[in-house]
Design a protein around this motif. Structure first.
Motif, mmCIF file in Angstrom:
data_model
loop_
_atom_site.group_PDB
_atom_site.id
_atom_site.type_symbol
_atom_site.label_atom_id
_atom_site.label_comp_id
_atom_site.label_asym_id
_atom_site.label_seq_id
_atom_site.Cartn_x
_atom_site.Cartn_y
_atom_site.Cartn_z
ATOM 1 N N UNK A 126 0.845 -0.992 0.040
ATOM 2 C CA UNK A 126 -0.021 -0.035 0.076
ATOM 3 C C UNK A 126 0.738 1.213 0.172
ATOM 4 N N UNK A 127 1.265 1.604 -1.335
ATOM 5 C CA UNK A 127 2.391 2.763 -1.306
ATOM 6 C C UNK A 127 1.238 4.193 -1.547
ATOM 7 N N UNK A 163 10.664 -2.882 -16.762
ATOM 8 C CA UNK A 163 9.805 -2.744 -15.603
ATOM 9 C C UNK A 163 8.585 -1.864 -16.184
ATOM 10 N N UNK A 164 7.475 -2.539 -16.032
ATOM 11 C CA UNK A 164 6.283 -1.619 -16.386
ATOM 12 C C UNK A 164 4.988 -1.807 -15.285
ATOM 13 N N UNK A 165 4.575 -0.572 -15.137
ATOM 14 C CA UNK A 165 3.519 -0.316 -14.184
ATOM 15 C C UNK A 165 2.099 -0.161 -15.058
ATOM 16 N N UNK A 207 -9.644 -0.390 -11.105
ATOM 17 C CA UNK A 207 -9.953 1.073 -10.720
ATOM 18 C C UNK A 207 -11.388 1.214 -10.225
ATOM 19 N N UNK A 208 -11.673 1.718 -9.128
ATOM 20 C CA UNK A 208 -13.055 1.785 -8.314
ATOM 21 C C UNK A 208 -13.800 0.536 -8.757
ATOM 22 N N UNK A 236 -5.598 -0.305 -7.889
ATOM 23 C CA UNK A 236 -4.631 -1.178 -7.880
ATOM 24 C C UNK A 236 -4.054 -1.315 -9.022
ATOM 25 N N UNK A 237 -2.515 -1.236 -8.816
ATOM 26 C CA UNK A 237 -1.571 -1.306 -9.928
ATOM 27 C C UNK A 237 -0.827 -2.517 -9.730
ATOM 28 N N UNK A 238 -0.110 -2.893 -10.924
ATOM 29 C CA UNK A 238 0.954 -3.876 -11.115
ATOM 30 C C UNK A 238 2.060 -3.391 -11.622
#
Length: 195
Positions: free
Chosen positions: A3-4, A141-143, A148-149, A187-189
């Protein structure tokens, strides 16, 4: 899941997903001489001044690169101008990220940080294009946004398979963990792979 969401989440995220992973994978402290660190950079200054918590500042501070190894790309010319003043020995390009890679005379990345806030629909094809042109022994590296929601955009279990669809016969190893984190309610990956 991380949780950043604090104001200092980016340095922690980059430490865990770029610096530590690169050093562990390649068993070296710093990228090799003549290699580059490519970044979809945004503003890498603190009010126009160098700052150790920006991406380039952190990478230099942790001695994974030297300033001249950094190639920052952004489509905003004002951002590029500020970055150039703060870090004059880095390379700054005002262009589309993938287009810049295709148009430069010297493209020798050791690390490519495609730090996007796109959904997989847009991020994965570009990621595939990047993987197809980088030289061997490059860490990418890929974000991207996963949820979302409370709307799932792409299940985490399908990411590697979707990326493979966009590859042109390139051998790719994926980091065993796709790192997920919350950025507010999104939520990101973070996907890490190696050629």
């Amino acid at each position: 899941m991380k949780n950043w969401t604090t104001t200092h989440y980016k340095p922690h995220a980059r430490r865990e997903t770029i610096i530590d992973v690169y050093r562990s994978r390649f068993n070296i402290h710093k990228i090799p001489n003549g290699k580059q660190y490519w970044s979809l950079c945004s503003d890498c200054t603190n009010d126009g001044e160098p700052h150790k918590d920006t991406e380039i500042g952190q990478m230099i501070h942790h001695d994974i690169i030297s300033e001249q190894d950094f190639v920052g790309v952004d489509i905003d010319s004002n951002t590029i101008s500020r970055n150039t003043i703060a870090y004059p020995h880095a390379t700054w390009i005002c262009n589309d990220f993938f287009a810049a890679m295709c148009e430069v005379d010297t493209f020798e990345p050791a690390i490519v940080n495609f730090d996007t806030i796109s959904t997989p629909k847009y991020a994965i094809p570009v990621l595939g294009d990047i993987i197809n042109i980088v030289p061997p022994n490059t860490m990418i590296v890929c974000n991207m946004i996963l949820k979302c929601r409370n709307q799932i955009i792409l299940p985490i279990s399908e990411i590697s398979q979707q990326i493979q669809i966009h590859l042109s016969g390139v051998d790719v190893d994926f980091h065993p963990d796709i790192m997920t984190y919350l950025n507010g309610t999104t939520e990101m990956a973070t996907i890490v792979c190696y050629t």
